[in-house]
Design a protein around this motif. Structure first.
Motif, PDB file in Angstrom:
ATOM      1  N   SER A  64      21.538   3.932  35.556  1.00  0.00           N
ATOM      2  CA  SER A  64      21.825   3.701  34.142  1.00  0.00           C
ATOM      3  C   SER A  64      20.603   4.057  33.324  1.00  0.00           C
ATOM      4  O   SER A  64      19.496   4.227  33.859  1.00  0.00           O
ATOM      5  N   VAL A  65      20.784   4.156  32.027  1.00  0.00           N
ATOM      6  CA  VAL A  65      19.661   4.491  31.163  1.00  0.00           C
ATOM      7  C   VAL A  65      18.601   3.393  31.215  1.00  0.00           C
ATOM      8  O   VAL A  65      17.393   3.671  31.104  1.00  0.00           O
ATOM      9  N   SER A  66      19.002   2.154  31.425  1.00  0.00           N
ATOM     10  CA  SER A  66      18.038   1.058  31.542  1.00  0.00           C
ATOM     11  C   SER A  66      17.214   1.170  32.815  1.00  0.00           C
ATOM     12  O   SER A  66      16.009   0.881  32.819  1.00  0.00           O
ATOM     13  N   HIS A  67      17.838   1.589  33.915  1.00  0.00           N
ATOM     14  CA  HIS A  67      17.085   1.816  35.150  1.00  0.00           C
ATOM     15  C   HIS A  67      16.071   2.939  34.956  1.00  0.00           C
ATOM     16  O   HIS A  67      14.920   2.841  35.407  1.00  0.00           O
ATOM     17  N   LEU A  68      16.493   4.010  34.291  1.00  0.00           N
ATOM     18  CA  LEU A  68      15.573   5.124  34.059  1.00  0.00           C
ATOM     19  C   LEU A  68      14.427   4.691  33.160  1.00  0.00           C
ATOM     20  O   LEU A  68      13.270   5.065  33.381  1.00  0.00           O
ATOM     21  N   ALA A  69      14.722   3.896  32.159  1.00  0.00           N
ATOM     22  CA  ALA A  69      13.682   3.427  31.238  1.00  0.00           C
ATOM     23  C   ALA A  69      12.613   2.626  31.959  1.00  0.00           C
ATOM     24  O   ALA A  69      11.442   2.633  31.564  1.00  0.00           O
ATOM     25  N   ALA A  70      12.996   1.929  33.017  1.00  0.00           N
ATOM     26  CA  ALA A  70      12.057   1.082  33.751  1.00  0.00           C
ATOM     27  C   ALA A  70      11.309   1.835  34.844  1.00  0.00           C
ATOM     28  O   ALA A  70      10.422   1.271  35.493  1.00  0.00           O
TER      29      ALA A  70
END
Length: 356
Positions: A73-79
């Motif tokens: 997800s975009v949140s996983h990529l952001a982290a």
């Protein structure tokens, strides 16, 4: 536009063709599901569109699978760690896209609760999303009637409307033609249909006009100009730059690498040490005092705006040796994907020189 425009039913004919012939792409919702109201994941559309800039669908597939497996997800990529993302991106080129990918992911995850804007205007405010990408995400992920124009679309529109103005001057005329053809219903499928038509039938060379669903209304086919379109203004010859890469290998197999500055070409990537590239081979400025020799293999690599000729200088160092800058990476742990393509070539050329 012209007196003889393609028939108004052209968009409908194109969608009928797409329903039967849509390419199976990992980021795409197939037309039978799209018609039932399912929409593509905006994260998948965004990621694929950024990857597809200057890159082929065939090349992007494995990278898309890798990214969505590592960061679903975009949140996983952001982290994710910057270095991990840059390493996963290695081989796709144009590394500013990877840096903007992280900036965009972090803005979406941190400021927008992990939700991409659903309009062109909102999407265009995000890092690394230009007019084309904003239109593509708006159309494909949110079914907005956005006008999506990539290289395939330019070719289809130039031929369909017999637009003979050379690119890039023809871009406004081509976009107007694409806008005239974009339907209010299923605009996302329409955008993908035009892309698929350009990729599979209305190809740059030897277009398969005889099986094209739009052949009856294609003005370039009628006028015999299809093979010559789109016309392009001749490009200036690319200049040649020259550089030096230093390959220092210790007795324990460790390789000296340095991380390039965040800004600029190959920003943030690992690479072999060396001075900036220029019109002539730079003066000898090694990262460590040693006996250096020149590898017999010259590395040649082409970037968007120039060709590069890279001389590789090599040396063997005792175990435990240190350098003025950079750090030694264990050779056994160094993966090809950790380096951009030009430095993978330089590493290969340097190792061949060391092992001669």
């Amino acid at each position: 536009m012209r007196d003889l425009d393609p028939a108004p039913e052209t968009a409908g004919m194109l969608l009928e063709w797409y329903d039967r012939n849509a390419r199976d792409l990992p980021w795409r919702v197939p037309p039978h599901r799209s018609r039932a109201g399912f929409r593509a994941d905006p994260y998948h559309v965004w990621l694929s569109e950024v990857m597809l800039q200057q890159t082929t669908v065939a090349a992007v597939g494995p990278y898309f699978h890798k990214f969505t497996t590592l960061w679903p997800s975009v949140s996983h990529l952001a982290a994710a760690e910057d270095a991990d993302v840059m390493a996963a991106w290695a081989g796709l080129g144009y590394y500013a896209r990877a840096r903007n990918l992280l900036k965009c992911a972090r803005q979406v995850a941190g400021e927008l609760d992990g939700c991409f804007p659903d309009t062109e205007a909102g999407l265009a405010t995000l890092p690394g999303i230009g007019p084309y990408t904003a239109a593509a995400i708006a159309a494909i992920a949110f079914d907005r009637p956005a006008v999506v124009v990539d290289g395939n679309v330019e070719r289809v529109m130039a031929r369909l409307f017999d637009i003979r103005t050379p690119l890039p001057a023809a871009k406004p005329e081509i976009k107007a033609a694409a806008a005239a053809l974009t339907p209010a219903e299923r605009p996302g499928d329409h955008a993908q249909a035009v892309m698929d038509l350009g990729a599979t039938i209305c190809t740059p060379r030897n277009p398969a006009c005889g099986i094209c669903p739009l052949m009856a209304g294609c003005l370039a086919r009628r006028n015999g100009s299809a093979a010559d379109l789109p016309a392009k203004t001749p490009k200036a010859a690319k200049p040649v730059r020259r550089g030096v890469a230093y390959l220092a290998r210790r007795a324990d197999g460790a390789i000296l690498l340095e991380r390039r500055p965040d800004k600029g070409l190959l920003g943030g990537m690992l690479g072999l040490p060396g001075p900036d590239w220029g019109e002539t081979v730079p003066a000898h400025r090694p990262p460590v005092d040693a006996e250096w020799r020149i590898s017999p293999l010259v590395v040649r690599h082409t970037f968007t705006h120039f060709h590069l000729e890279l001389e590789v200088r090599v040396t063997e160092l005792p175990e435990g040796a240190q350098a003025r800058s950079g750090r030694f990476h264990p050779g056994a742990e160094l993966r090809a994907g950790d380096l951009p393509t030009v430095f993978r070539k330089a590493l290969k050329a340097g190792l061949a020189g060391l092992d001669d």
